[in-house]
Design a protein around this motif. Sequence first.
Motif, short mmCIF file in Angstrom:
data_model
loop_
_atom_site.label_atom_id
_atom_site.label_comp_id
_atom_site.label_asym_id
_atom_site.label_seq_id
_atom_site.Cartn_x
_atom_site.Cartn_y
_atom_site.Cartn_z
N GLY A 76 0.82 -1.21 0.00
CA GLY A 76 0.00 0.00 0.00
C GLY A 76 0.86 1.26 0.00
N TYR A 77 1.93 1.25 0.76
CA TYR A 77 2.84 2.41 0.78
C TYR A 77 3.43 2.64 -0.61
N TRP A 78 3.80 1.55 -1.29
CA TRP A 78 4.36 1.70 -2.63
C TRP A 78 3.34 2.31 -3.59
N LEU A 79 2.09 1.89 -3.48
CA LEU A 79 1.05 2.48 -4.34
C LEU A 79 0.91 3.98 -4.09
N GLY A 80 0.87 4.35 -2.81
CA GLY A 80 0.75 5.77 -2.49
C GLY A 80 1.95 6.56 -2.94
N HIS A 81 3.14 6.00 -2.78
CA HIS A 81 4.36 6.69 -3.21
C HIS A 81 4.41 6.81 -4.74
N ASP A 102 -9.23 11.20 4.30
CA ASP A 102 -8.89 12.46 4.95
C ASP A 102 -8.54 12.24 6.43
N ARG A 103 -9.23 11.32 7.07
CA ARG A 103 -8.93 11.03 8.47
C ARG A 103 -7.53 10.44 8.61
N ALA A 104 -7.19 9.51 7.70
CA ALA A 104 -5.85 8.91 7.74
C ALA A 104 -4.79 9.97 7.45
N LEU A 108 -1.71 11.29 9.94
CA LEU A 108 -0.30 11.29 9.52
C LEU A 108 0.33 12.66 9.70
N ARG A 109 -0.42 13.70 9.38
CA ARG A 109 0.12 15.05 9.56
C ARG A 109 0.35 15.36 11.03
N ALA A 132 -1.95 6.35 2.16
CA ALA A 132 -1.86 7.78 2.45
C ALA A 132 -0.47 8.16 2.93
N ALA A 133 0.19 7.28 3.65
CA ALA A 133 1.55 7.56 4.12
C ALA A 133 2.51 7.68 2.94
N GLY A 134 2.36 6.78 1.96
CA GLY A 134 3.20 6.89 0.77
C GLY A 134 2.91 8.14 -0.03
N ALA A 135 1.62 8.50 -0.11
CA ALA A 135 1.25 9.70 -0.86
C ALA A 135 1.67 10.98 -0.15
N SER A 136 1.79 10.94 1.17
CA SER A 136 2.13 12.14 1.94
C SER A 136 3.62 12.45 1.92
N GLY A 137 4.42 11.53 1.44
CA GLY A 137 5.87 11.75 1.40
C GLY A 137 6.59 11.26 2.63
#
Length: 230
Positions: A76-81, A102-104, A108-109, A132-137
């Motif tokens: 999942g992290y790879w997909l988000g990244h 949005d909650r996730a 993370l923020r 979401a973690a992967g997408a957030s950087g």
Amino acid sequence: MPDIGDGVSVLTDLPWPLVIVLAGVLALSECTFGLGFLIPGETALFLAGASVTEPSYFLGLVAVVAGCACAGDCFGYWLGHRFGPRMRQTRIVIKLGQTHWDRAAAMLRRHGSGAVFTARFLPVVRTLTPVAAGASGLSFRRFLPAALFGACGWSLLHVGLGTAAGASATYLEDVLGRASWILFATLALIVVSTLLWRRYRRRGPESENDRQTERSSMSRDRFPQDSSSH
């Protein structure tokens, strides 16, 4: 609704390595983005844990499930990244509800990698958080330890609950088996005592009448003797 006892019986009859493999596959599927909405991971882990009979099986099951769950999070992290914030607009996220995404993201923020660990124990959100973690950087070196510890805790919790329930059920079955004999003996004693008491009550008046008749006969026998003496 399937019977949990039947599920445990089926797993107990299977070779133990196969049970571990099945539990690992289910954990991987439950934690993989897109499949986690369809696979009841906790129920599967509970059933697998309830079928544990040896400590070595328990440790092997916890380790395999934790490893597979962490692998699903990493996917999942790879997909988000790879796809970034565009993942929020995918059909899966829209169908599930973008509010969960949005909650996730908010977790993370606010908490960083700590949110990855915490979200592991939250239904639905745990499937979205790695993406979401992967997408957030969030860096992978911060993501991986949190995902690994979270997966270990999640596996230990649900497999442990199932194992405890299985051991309790076995103990309860043994206790009830012994108690059933005690209950049977008690009921038999009550029935026999009741029958004897009723029999005594029925014979009581008859015995009293017999005694009265006997006393009357003795009195009649004495009276003629007394009159003849006069």
